[in-house]
Design an enzyme around this catalytic site. Structure first.
Site, PDB file in Angstrom:
ATOM      1  N   LYS A 102      50.528  95.260  91.470  1.00 41.55           N
ATOM      2  CA  LYS A 102      50.765  94.863  91.036  1.00 41.55           C
ATOM      3  C   LYS A 102      50.633  94.637  89.155  1.00 41.55           C
ATOM      4  CE  LYS A 102      52.203  91.261  95.021  1.00 41.55           C
ATOM      5  NZ  LYS A 102      51.659  90.552  95.219  1.00 41.55           N
ATOM      6  N   LEU A 131      46.716  93.227 103.002  1.00 44.08           N
ATOM      7  CA  LEU A 131      48.592  93.085 101.905  1.00 44.08           C
ATOM      8  C   LEU A 131      48.834  92.198 101.715  1.00 44.08           C
ATOM      9  CD1 LEU A 131      50.958  95.711 103.934  1.00 44.08           C
ATOM     10  CD2 LEU A 131      49.954  96.275 101.750  1.00 44.08           C
ATOM     11  N   ASP A 132      49.420  91.968 100.127  1.00 43.61           N
ATOM     12  CA  ASP A 132      49.310  90.919  99.974  1.00 43.61           C
ATOM     13  C   ASP A 132      49.830  90.086 100.439  1.00 43.61           C
ATOM     14  OD1 ASP A 132      47.726  90.988  97.885  1.00 43.61           O
ATOM     15  OD2 ASP A 132      49.534  91.424  96.372  1.00 43.61           O
ATOM     16  N   LYS A 133      50.004  88.040 100.801  1.00 46.63           N
ATOM     17  CA  LYS A 133      50.570  87.720 101.731  1.00 46.63           C
ATOM     18  C   LYS A 133      52.135  87.752 101.422  1.00 46.63           C
ATOM     19  CE  LYS A 133      51.249  82.324 103.081  1.00 46.63           C
ATOM     20  NZ  LYS A 133      50.691  81.501 103.113  1.00 46.63           N
TER      21      LYS A 133
END
Ligand code: URA
Length: 236
Positions: free
Chosen positions: A183, A98-100
């Protein structure tokens, strides 16, 4: 396996904590008190107790973490999600990325086979996200996700399904895991994701009452359903 390792892995504290339990004569194997930390156990067959309680040894560990923002899904980073897991060192790793700035469900395990099952692009495992968008949603744009949208770099996504909740919120289910996929999918329809939370992976659902930054063990039912291969998945 050494008895002290087995007990430490099973949640009875550090190796030193476990040694103390043994010294205090609280540990038994097949009804006999054992005080030697190096005692070799047969973890499949021996009945091991601590203070009268039967030890349930799990070869692997499985935790569902509610990832907060600010942590990364790699193992060797100062901001690694693993710093949120206070368990004995068992070579845990996050299953997937998962992205930050993405929050929500992250499976933490040391079971490489299960991770492969869940992450292999051939197995089309569903991942569901709650998405908050900068600009109002237009249904006709989202429709393009259904056929498989082409990202700005020309890469085509697999068909995704969605539910619109209101002008700025939707749920999106994807069956693959490209870099920054959600995104980039919204970029391709000229919108911008401002909040992203993963709420489901296959049948494993993020609990409403699991606070951000906290984790819990998977139940046996959750584990068996994660292990079950979906009929639509391709052979390895
Ligand atoms: N898609 C993204 O863009 N980011 C994530 O963290 C997960 C899916």
């Amino acid at each position: 396996m050494r008895l002290d390792k087995l007990l430490a892995d099973s949640g009875y504290g550090s190796r030193n904590d476990v040694k103390k339990l043994m010294k205090d004569k609280l540990v038994s194997v097949n009804g006999l008190i054992v005080t030697n930390p190096g005692y070799k156990t047969d973890e499949e067959h021996d009945v091991i107790t601590v203070d009268g309680e039967i030890v349930r040894y799990r070869r692997y560990a499985y935790f569902l973490l509610n990832k907060p923002k600010g942590y990364v899904s790699s193992t060797d980073d100062p901001d690694s999600v693993l710093h949120l897991i206070s368990e004995p060192d068992r070579n845990l790793f996050p299953c997937g990325r998962l992205d930050k700035d993405t929050t929500g469900l992250l499976l933490i395990t040391n079971d490489g086979d299960l991770a492969h099952e869940l992450l292999s692009p051939k197995h089309h495992v569903e991942k569901e996200y709650a998405v908050t968008l900068k600009d109002p949603l237009a249904e006709e744009d989202l429709e393009r996700f259904k056929e498989g949208i082409v990202l700005e770099d020309g890469e085509r996504c697999r068909p995704a399904s969605y539910t619109i909740e209101d002008d700025h919120h939707c749920r999106l289910v994807i069956r693959e895991g490209k870099y920054h996929q959600i995104k980039r999918m919204f970029q391709a329809i000229d919108n911008e994701v401002i909040e992203l939370q993963r709420i489901r992976m296959k049948d494993l659902v993020l609990d409403d009452d699991l606070p951000s930054g906290c984790y819990r063990e998977l139940t046996d039912e959750e584990l068996s359903s994660l292990r079950r291969r979906d009929p639509g998945s391709e052979e390895d």
